[in-house]
Design a protein around this motif. Sequence first.
Motif, PDB file in Angstrom:
ATOM      1  N   LYS A 166       7.748   4.810  33.766  1.00  0.00           N
ATOM      2  CA  LYS A 166       7.390   5.974  32.808  1.00  0.00           C
ATOM      3  C   LYS A 166       8.380   6.753  32.253  1.00  0.00           C
ATOM      4  N   GLY A 167       8.540   7.184  31.020  1.00  0.00           N
ATOM      5  CA  GLY A 167       9.593   7.833  30.491  1.00  0.00           C
ATOM      6  C   GLY A 167      10.794   7.003  30.131  1.00  0.00           C
ATOM      7  N   ASP A 168      10.716   5.825  30.275  1.00  0.00           N
ATOM      8  CA  ASP A 168      11.654   4.763  29.807  1.00  0.00           C
ATOM      9  C   ASP A 168      11.527   4.819  28.061  1.00  0.00           C
ATOM     10  N   ILE A 169      12.796   4.625  27.461  1.00  0.00           N
ATOM     11  CA  ILE A 169      12.649   4.656  26.212  1.00  0.00           C
ATOM     12  C   ILE A 169      13.184   3.274  25.769  1.00  0.00           C
ATOM     13  N   LEU A 170      12.568   2.540  25.038  1.00  0.00           N
ATOM     14  CA  LEU A 170      12.797   1.283  24.379  1.00  0.00           C
ATOM     15  C   LEU A 170      13.539   1.745  23.000  1.00  0.00           C
ATOM     16  N   THR A 171      14.751   0.840  22.494  1.00  0.00           N
ATOM     17  CA  THR A 171      15.309   1.090  21.424  1.00  0.00           C
ATOM     18  C   THR A 171      15.888  -0.218  21.064  1.00  0.00           C
ATOM     19  N   VAL A 172      16.191  -0.413  19.615  1.00  0.00           N
ATOM     20  CA  VAL A 172      16.973  -1.326  19.102  1.00  0.00           C
ATOM     21  C   VAL A 172      18.204  -1.023  18.513  1.00  0.00           C
ATOM     22  N   ASN A 173      19.332  -1.604  18.924  1.00  0.00           N
ATOM     23  CA  ASN A 173      20.527  -1.228  18.293  1.00  0.00           C
ATOM     24  C   ASN A 173      21.092  -2.423  17.173  1.00  0.00           C
ATOM     25  N   TYR A 233      10.473  -4.164  10.751  1.00  0.00           N
ATOM     26  CA  TYR A 233       9.456  -3.553  11.550  1.00  0.00           C
ATOM     27  C   TYR A 233       9.667  -4.399  12.749  1.00  0.00           C
ATOM     28  N   PHE A 234       9.454  -3.418  13.867  1.00  0.00           N
ATOM     29  CA  PHE A 234       9.620  -3.944  15.133  1.00  0.00           C
ATOM     30  C   PHE A 234       8.305  -3.614  15.924  1.00  0.00           C
ATOM     31  N   LEU A 235       7.687  -4.667  16.791  1.00  0.00           N
ATOM     32  CA  LEU A 235       6.429  -4.565  17.363  1.00  0.00           C
ATOM     33  C   LEU A 235       6.769  -4.827  19.112  1.00  0.00           C
ATOM     34  N   ILE A 236       6.352  -3.579  19.651  1.00  0.00           N
ATOM     35  CA  ILE A 236       6.516  -3.835  21.356  1.00  0.00           C
ATOM     36  C   ILE A 236       5.198  -4.025  21.774  1.00  0.00           C
ATOM     37  N   GLU A 237       4.748  -5.009  22.666  1.00  0.00           N
ATOM     38  CA  GLU A 237       3.617  -5.326  23.232  1.00  0.00           C
ATOM     39  C   GLU A 237       3.894  -4.863  24.931  1.00  0.00           C
ATOM     40  N   TYR A 238       2.959  -4.048  25.465  1.00  0.00           N
ATOM     41  CA  TYR A 238       3.234  -3.836  26.894  1.00  0.00           C
ATOM     42  C   TYR A 238       2.075  -3.776  27.696  1.00  0.00           C
ATOM     43  N   LEU A 245       9.727   3.037  21.353  1.00  0.00           N
ATOM     44  CA  LEU A 245       8.653   3.176  22.114  1.00  0.00           C
ATOM     45  C   LEU A 245       9.406   4.051  23.568  1.00  0.00           C
ATOM     46  N   SER A 246       8.221   5.221  23.762  1.00  0.00           N
ATOM     47  CA  SER A 246       8.507   5.934  25.149  1.00  0.00           C
ATOM     48  C   SER A 246       7.448   5.765  25.957  1.00  0.00           C
ATOM     49  N   MET A 247       7.755   5.040  27.197  1.00  0.00           N
ATOM     50  CA  MET A 247       6.659   4.596  27.972  1.00  0.00           C
ATOM     51  C   MET A 247       5.799   5.884  28.558  1.00  0.00           C
ATOM     52  N   PRO A 248       4.512   5.808  28.401  1.00  0.00           N
ATOM     53  CA  PRO A 248       3.562   6.805  28.642  1.00  0.00           C
ATOM     54  C   PRO A 248       3.435   6.776  30.092  1.00  0.00           C
ATOM     55  N   ARG A 249       3.464   5.466  30.742  1.00  0.00           N
ATOM     56  CA  ARG A 249       3.103   5.284  32.037  1.00  0.00           C
ATOM     57  C   ARG A 249       3.926   4.089  32.574  1.00  0.00           C
ATOM     58  N   PRO A 250       4.159   3.751  33.803  1.00  0.00           N
ATOM     59  CA  PRO A 250       4.796   2.687  34.313  1.00  0.00           C
ATOM     60  C   PRO A 250       3.994   1.550  33.793  1.00  0.00           C
ATOM     61  N   GLY A 251       4.943   0.324  33.577  1.00  0.00           N
ATOM     62  CA  GLY A 251       4.189  -0.960  32.968  1.00  0.00           C
ATOM     63  C   GLY A 251       5.169  -2.114  32.894  1.00  0.00           C
TER      64      GLY A 251
END
Length: 644
Positions: A615-622, A636-641, A545-551
């Motif tokens: 905003k703009g932070d990218i969530l990844t899984v390594n 399958y990965f699910l991010i709720e924010y 996920l790339s965050m569209p806004r702060p959260g």
Amino acid sequence: MMKDLEYTSATEPGDAEEAKLLRTISRRKLLASMGLSGAALLSGGVLYAHGQGGSVTQSVYGGSGTFPHDADEIAYQLASTTPERTVGDKQRETVSVKDFGATGDGTTDDTAAIRAAVDYANVAGGTVYFPAGTYLVGSAPGIQVHSYVHLLGSGSGASLIRTNGNLTAPMFNTVGSRICFDRLALQAPNTVNAAALINMTGGENITVHRCMLDGGHTAIWLSPRDGESLSEVRITDNTMEHFNFGVYIGSHHTQLIGGTIRNVIIDRNVIAKGQKIGDGGDGIKTVRSCSHLIISSNYIADQSRDAIDLFASGDTVVITGNILVNCFVKGLDIKSDLQNYPESKYGFNGRRLTISGNIIDNSGLAGVAISQNADNGDYNYLIDVSHNQISRSQNEAITFSGRFITLSHNHIFENCLASASYHAVRIGKNLPIALTKDVTIQSNMIVNNGSDAGAGHALYISAYVEDCLVQGNTIQNDPILPNAKQKRGLYVNQLTKNIHVKDNRITGHSTIDVTVVTNADLLGESSGVTIGSLAAGTGGEYALLSMPRPGAIIRATWIASNGIAADATDYVVLDLRKRSGATVTSLSQHSTATTAVSAFTRSTFANVKYVPVAKGDILTVNITQNGAGKEIKNGYFLIEYIEM
């Protein structure tokens, strides 16, 4: 009646001595002696001696015919094609209180004369006219107004009916239907007893219109007797000043059951300059069995308690387009308390209410309060609060609890001015018995609420709030606008359930934008990514996920279609990361070395709940494999924010 006038035609032969006694009178004097307006009476109408054929014109200006002694002997005909009737009939369409001895001089007690005039009209209906003047009445007039009676004044306060002391009984009691008070001024200065200027005890189609009501305990009281009903009441275009209560609907007497009240319109009135008797009063108050009530386009100001108080009563009520300002306690107060005010006596508490398009300004406590009795868990429900302007409340702008409540498109600005820590909008009561459920908070502007010393939030969601949607709101502290003292944005307390926060803009707060307490059950946006299948021993880093806004992250989970047994030798490590530019932060790890994974079951990353992201932070899984590793099928990965 014309008992003192006698006319004989100048052409009629008669005794010479009698002729000397004859008076020459003009047509205008004749009509004046009949108590009639020439313009009104003779515009298209004809008068003549009833049954004698000689017209009044002949009698006044010459010719044959005689003029009788009594108005009931004078015929009146609007036109040659309309039926004939007498002038007496015409005059009795409207009776004047002066016909019954009222003086209107401001010093003589006119109570008996007014009562006699109204009693006369009570027999068959009609209009009782109050010519301009000041009519003094006693402290307990209790004048009974029956069906089909219209009390009419000269307008603009010209026809004033005033008590000569502390009012101890109603000035007027309505005891029938199709009654109207129009263009009268009623006054009861220095009254402290629970008595009204106009008291409605039953019936239907009762109107108070264009009246000026001043001074006393209550201006208009709707209080049907036990077993009776009061309906189709219109209170419009009046001015009510210096009262404990402007309009009081129902009875607070605990021993009375009282009748039902329905279909009431209170529209375009000025209710201002309230006085405080005892604990004080309200501009409009309902306390018993009232349904289908419209309160619209009124100006209600300077009340000793609330502008509008639906006190344990109010079913199917619309409150719209009002200006509610400078009230000592609340702009609008809605209470639910079936334990102390049971439905059998008071009707159902607040339900099916629409509160829309009002301006609520400078309330001593809350702008709008929708509350419930926490001792028994009853509640208000099906309430819509929308498109209101609420400002300068000392405490909350809006506080509510109940079921199925919508709060939308309101402008909430410059509230919480007291030094204590009040919240601009507070939902719920932090009490398990006072559960608040099925709430929508949508598209509101909550801006610049707070004080220098205050530590409240713009939007506070209490414990024991369930199934709440918070969507599309702007919660902001704006330094350009006045009172830029809103330090805290959204607060979600613990023990909440299914709080769905979506598409809000929460920004500019000096202390914190969003606070979510542990054990709060928050829902938000979600983003799902499939990485496919990985053979044992293979891995890599995958963008989620790339965050569209702060959260903030609410939770992160992953699912595989195969089960993976816990194995301390051959295992998989999944590392949830946040990439902020070149900075990489590990947020949480999930390892199958110690924790097994079941097929098609959500596995949750620990310790990521409400981690802030920009905003703009990218969530990844390594994904890394240890030893021989483990196969992952259909990962399958699910991010709720939530976004702010």
